[in-house]
Design a protein around this motif. Structure first.
Motif, mmCIF file in Angstrom:
data_model
loop_
_atom_site.group_PDB
_atom_site.id
_atom_site.type_symbol
_atom_site.label_atom_id
_atom_site.label_comp_id
_atom_site.label_asym_id
_atom_site.label_seq_id
_atom_site.Cartn_x
_atom_site.Cartn_y
_atom_site.Cartn_z
ATOM 1 N N PHE A 1 -33.151 0.115 -25.630
ATOM 2 C CA PHE A 1 -32.692 0.377 -26.989
ATOM 3 C C PHE A 1 -31.285 -0.187 -27.193
ATOM 4 C CE2 PHE A 1 -35.919 3.694 -27.738
ATOM 5 C CZ PHE A 1 -36.244 4.045 -26.434
ATOM 6 N N TYR B 1 -28.149 0.766 -29.815
ATOM 7 C CA TYR B 1 -27.581 1.620 -30.851
ATOM 8 C C TYR B 1 -26.170 1.123 -31.180
ATOM 9 C CZ TYR B 1 -31.039 5.387 -30.071
ATOM 10 O OH TYR B 1 -32.189 6.140 -29.979
ATOM 11 N N LEU C 1 -24.074 0.472 -27.995
ATOM 12 C CA LEU C 1 -24.561 1.180 -26.814
ATOM 13 C C LEU C 1 -25.993 0.768 -26.515
ATOM 14 C CD1 LEU C 1 -23.111 4.612 -27.828
ATOM 15 C CD2 LEU C 1 -22.505 3.432 -25.728
ATOM 16 N N THR D 1 -35.169 3.898 -20.799
ATOM 17 C CA THR D 1 -35.915 5.040 -20.298
ATOM 18 C C THR D 1 -37.316 4.597 -19.927
ATOM 19 O OG1 THR D 1 -36.514 7.344 -20.719
ATOM 20 C CG2 THR D 1 -36.801 5.816 -22.533
ATOM 21 N N PRO E 1 -35.114 11.555 -20.652
ATOM 22 C CA PRO E 1 -33.776 11.234 -21.166
ATOM 23 C C PRO E 1 -33.540 9.742 -21.300
ATOM 24 C CG PRO E 1 -33.652 12.805 -19.355
ATOM 25 C CD PRO E 1 -35.049 12.280 -19.383
ATOM 26 N N LEU E 2 -32.789 9.372 -22.307
ATOM 27 C CA LEU E 2 -32.267 8.019 -22.409
ATOM 28 C C LEU E 2 -31.030 7.919 -21.523
ATOM 29 C CD1 LEU E 2 -34.090 7.940 -24.955
ATOM 30 C CD2 LEU E 2 -32.288 6.643 -26.080
ATOM 31 N N HIS E 3 -30.941 6.820 -20.782
ATOM 32 C CA HIS E 3 -29.769 6.557 -19.968
ATOM 33 C C HIS E 3 -28.961 5.463 -20.663
ATOM 34 C CE1 HIS E 3 -31.367 8.881 -16.573
ATOM 35 N NE2 HIS E 3 -32.531 8.433 -16.985
ATOM 36 N N PHE E 4 -27.710 5.767 -20.936
ATOM 37 C CA PHE E 4 -26.861 4.851 -21.694
ATOM 38 C C PHE E 4 -25.909 4.062 -20.811
ATOM 39 C CE2 PHE E 4 -27.512 5.661 -26.206
ATOM 40 C CZ PHE E 4 -28.177 6.872 -26.204
ATOM 41 N N GLY E 5 -25.589 2.852 -21.262
ATOM 42 C CA GLY E 5 -24.482 2.108 -20.688
ATOM 43 C C GLY E 5 -23.162 2.632 -21.233
ATOM 44 N N ASN E 6 -22.056 2.052 -20.770
ATOM 45 C CA ASN E 6 -20.743 2.531 -21.185
ATOM 46 C C ASN E 6 -20.274 1.969 -22.518
ATOM 47 O OD1 ASN E 6 -20.358 4.275 -19.079
ATOM 48 N ND2 ASN E 6 -19.302 2.767 -17.797
#
Lengths: 115, 113
Positions: free
Chosen positions: A33, A35, A90, A94, A103-108
């Motif tokens: 994804f 965002y 962002l 997942t 859960p979605l795992h996000f980058g920084n």
């Protein structure tokens, strides 16, 4: 531990430039994804991908395109950057699934400034 | 039109007290609700979730309450700690939406020592 890596922390680009934001995940996740986060508006979905070469528009796709040539990499492209695309971007990933939520795992994040 | 709203942009709480973060939604087809926490210069991290068939889920100091009739959920943090200072996002998943989430605007929590 899942790692989602966004290639740039900060970017400054000029209006009209073509911009590439890169995202790589190391957990063989099917779903990825993009965002953007803006104050007061939370996170808004630009594009997502369920698999290689597949892409779907999110809530605010205008002015953006994406590319997913390999499973681990999902690129966001601003064809002609504009000042209203100044934002925090962002990437998240997942596993696939329609059942129980995962859960979605996000980058920084990449903070993009368009001048 | 935002389907998930967090009406308080910020909240300040004393260390050791309870923090209550609120979230309202409009779409009755949401089947999962969750909270993410975000520190500056980091991506959001998953905190806690609740299915629409439940009204409460607890995980240590964190409890999420869901009131479906009011289309309202809240996150309680007890006791609050300075390390809890962050931006908290409420999010929801639509039925059959896979892992797509709709996020609220966020609430900045400041826990004072």
């Amino acid at each position: 531990d899942v790692k989602v890596t966004q290639s740039s922390r900060y970017l400054v680009k000029r209006t009209g430039e073509k911009v590439f934001l890169e995202c790589v995940q190391d957990m063989d996740h099917e779903n990825m994804f993009w965002y953007r986060q803006d104050p007061g508006l939370g996170l808004r979905l630009i594009y997502f991908s369920y698999d290689v070469k597949m892409k779907e528009k999110g809530d605010i796709p205008e002015g953006y395109s994406v590319s997913r040539e390999k499973k681990e990499r999902f690129s966001l492209i601003l064809e002609s950057a504009s000042t209203n695309q100044t934002s925090m971007y962002l990437c998240a990933s997942t596993v696939a699934g329609q059942g129980a939520w995962t859960p979605l795992h996000f980058g920084n994040g990449t903070r993009l400034t368009v001048t | 039109d935002q389907q998930v709203k967090q009406n308080s942009p910020s909240l300040s709480v004393q260390e050791g007290r309870i923090s209550i973060l609120n979230c309202d939604y409009t779409n009755s087809m949401f089947d999962y609700f969750l909270w993410y926490k975000k520190y500056p210069a980091e991506g959001p991290t998953f905190l806690i979730s609740i299915s629409s068939i439940k009204d409460k889920n607890e995980d240590g100091r964190f409890t999420v309450f869901l009131n479906k009739s009011a289309k309202h959920l809240s996150l309680h943090i007890v006791p609050s700690q300075p390390g809890d200072s962050a931006v908290y996002f409420c999010a929801a998943r639509g039925l059959n939406a896979g892992n797509m989430l709709t996020f609220g605007g966020g609430t900045r929590l400041m826990v004072k020592p």
